[in-house]
Write a protein that holds these residues in place. Structure first.
Motif, PDB file in Angstrom:
ATOM      1  N   ARG A   1      21.943 -37.869 -15.401  1.00  0.00           N
ATOM      2  CA  ARG A   1      22.610 -38.260 -14.045  1.00  0.00           C
ATOM      3  C   ARG A   1      23.200 -37.232 -13.304  1.00  0.00           C
ATOM      4  N   LEU A   2      23.542 -35.841 -13.885  1.00  0.00           N
ATOM      5  CA  LEU A   2      23.756 -34.823 -13.177  1.00  0.00           C
ATOM      6  C   LEU A   2      22.416 -34.479 -12.271  1.00  0.00           C
ATOM      7  N   VAL A   3      21.488 -34.301 -12.795  1.00  0.00           N
ATOM      8  CA  VAL A   3      20.305 -33.869 -12.274  1.00  0.00           C
ATOM      9  C   VAL A   3      19.807 -34.870 -10.972  1.00  0.00           C
ATOM     10  N   THR A   4      20.158 -35.985 -11.108  1.00  0.00           N
ATOM     11  CA  THR A   4      19.909 -37.220  -9.989  1.00  0.00           C
ATOM     12  C   THR A   4      21.110 -36.940  -8.883  1.00  0.00           C
ATOM     13  N   HIS A   5      22.457 -36.672  -9.471  1.00  0.00           N
ATOM     14  CA  HIS A   5      23.377 -36.145  -8.497  1.00  0.00           C
ATOM     15  C   HIS A   5      23.148 -35.396  -7.628  1.00  0.00           C
ATOM     16  N   ILE A   6      22.441 -34.021  -8.111  1.00  0.00           N
ATOM     17  CA  ILE A   6      22.294 -32.642  -7.609  1.00  0.00           C
ATOM     18  C   ILE A   6      21.280 -32.942  -6.281  1.00  0.00           C
TER      19      ILE A   6
ATOM     20  N   ALA B   1      22.751 -35.088  -3.606  1.00  0.00           N
ATOM     21  CA  ALA B   1      23.753 -34.276  -2.893  1.00  0.00           C
ATOM     22  C   ALA B   1      23.076 -33.343  -1.836  1.00  0.00           C
ATOM     23  N   ARG B   2      21.818 -32.788  -2.371  1.00  0.00           N
ATOM     24  CA  ARG B   2      21.027 -31.970  -1.507  1.00  0.00           C
ATOM     25  C   ARG B   2      20.284 -32.685  -0.367  1.00  0.00           C
ATOM     26  N   ALA B   3      19.964 -34.026  -0.833  1.00  0.00           N
ATOM     27  CA  ALA B   3      19.559 -34.889   0.286  1.00  0.00           C
ATOM     28  C   ALA B   3      20.390 -35.200   1.348  1.00  0.00           C
ATOM     29  N   MET B   4      21.629 -35.449   1.006  1.00  0.00           N
ATOM     30  CA  MET B   4      22.784 -35.664   1.858  1.00  0.00           C
ATOM     31  C   MET B   4      23.026 -34.393   2.768  1.00  0.00           C
TER      32      MET B   4
ATOM     33  N   ARG C   1      30.449 -40.293   1.580  1.00  0.00           N
ATOM     34  CA  ARG C   1      29.479 -40.229   0.452  1.00  0.00           C
ATOM     35  C   ARG C   1      29.613 -38.938  -0.493  1.00  0.00           C
ATOM     36  N   LEU C   2      29.631 -37.708  -0.061  1.00  0.00           N
ATOM     37  CA  LEU C   2      29.512 -36.665  -0.566  1.00  0.00           C
ATOM     38  C   LEU C   2      30.911 -36.824  -1.640  1.00  0.00           C
TER      39      LEU C   2
ATOM     40  N   LEU D   1      26.104 -26.425  -5.674  1.00  0.00           N
ATOM     41  CA  LEU D   1      25.043 -27.155  -6.167  1.00  0.00           C
ATOM     42  C   LEU D   1      24.102 -26.466  -7.014  1.00  0.00           C
ATOM     43  N   ASP D   2      23.634 -25.044  -6.540  1.00  0.00           N
ATOM     44  CA  ASP D   2      22.811 -24.204  -7.325  1.00  0.00           C
ATOM     45  C   ASP D   2      23.673 -23.930  -8.576  1.00  0.00           C
TER      46      ASP D   2
END
Length: 295
Positions: free
Chosen positions: A228-233, A236-239, A249-250, A165-166
């Motif tokens: 959208r990529l920023v939102t997905h990142i 994912a970190r929240a999950m 979900r991931l 993710l980073d």
């Protein structure tokens, strides 16, 4: 609850009444929870509580559970079924006489099914229930060990996914800052293309070309994909921090990452932006592969 992998192994053993038992559990990736039990003949009564226990503590994975048992006592009885032995001996003797063959040796008939009966002592109903309870407790212990291993593997996967993710975030920021996606760069490139077309054919309508250029400029804008990529990142970190089974979900989110990177590559108007998009696709695929292991 920590992030858990779906892969693991555990083995426990113990005694219950006159029995030695051993549980062996293996877990691999699966779309749902699939428990495959291998129980010795005669112990099928514990299958239902075993499945209930597994479904209560595991969310996903193909889990194989094998139970082996051996008696600790030697109190078995051996009995020769004399009536059956005499009947068989008489029948074989008559057949041998009719064929002119010698009579059969008695010991050659002892291996026939049912001639020798081996019986183990039977437990009472109360003893049987006590042994079954011991097997269930042993299965719970095996599940404990399996979950410990799956959690340890999950911690490693958490670190790997965070690194991916980073990398996705760095590449998204690189695409955001790429000079090729600035409006003036897009206009300059389109203007150059228009000039080339007009030089090749003077019959082109300049106004129509201008309208087409505006449409093309709007199509190559990757603003929405980057947002959208920023939102997905962030999602994912929240999950990853939830500590609950988030594998499904991931996996869906990984597909969305892939969709946005594909669109970014198709819209890229410069080789440098395309290179970033292709690197993004590689990292997203690595992320998706690791997600397949998450419970």
């Amino acid at each position: 609850m920590a992030l858990a992998s779906m892969t693991g192994f555990a083995r426990t053993h113990g005694t219950a009444g006159p029995w030695n038992w051993a549980w062996e559990l293996k877990s691999v990736n699966g779309k749902g929870l699939d428990l495959r039990l291998r129980l010795p003949v005669g112990w099928e009564a514990i299958e239902a509580p075993l499945r209930q226990s597994a479904s209560r503590r595991l969310a996903r994975g193909n889990v194989s559970a094998n139970l082996t048992m051996a008696r600790t006592d030697a109190s078995v009885s051996v009995r020769v079924n004399e009536d059956l032995l005499q009947s068989v001996y008489a029948a074989v003797g008559r057949a041998a006489a009719a064929a002119g063959a010698p009579a059969p040796a008695l010991d050659s008939l002892l291996g026939l099914k049912g001639v020798i009966e081996v019986a183990e002592p039977e437990e009472s109903e109360a003893e049987r229930r006590q042994i079954e309870q011991g097997l269930l407790v042993g299965f719970e212990a095996a599940l404990d060990a399996l979950i410990v291993m799956r959690n340890a593997e999950g911690a490693s996967l958490n670190a790997v996914l965070s690194e991916r993710l980073d990398a996705i975030e760095r590449l998204t920021q690189a695409a955001e800052a790429n000079p090729a996606r600035r409006p003036e760069a897009i206009r300059a490139k389109l203007a150059e293309q228009v000039r080339v077309l007009l030089d090749a054919n003077s019959n082109f309508d300049p106004d129509r070309l201008h309208q087409e250029a505006i449409m093309i400029a709007s199509k190559v804008d990757v603003r929405e994909e980057l947002d959208r990529l920023v939102t997905h990142i962030a999602a994912a970190r929240a999950m990853l921090s939830e500590g609950t089974p988030v594998g499904r979900r991931l996996d869906f989110l990984a597909q969305e990452f892939n969709r946005e990177t594909n669109t970014l590559c198709s819209k890229a108007n410069d080789v440098s932006l395309t290179a970033i998009g292709l690197e993004l696709k590689s990292v997203v695929e690595q992320f998706r592969e690791q997600v397949q292991n998450i419970e």
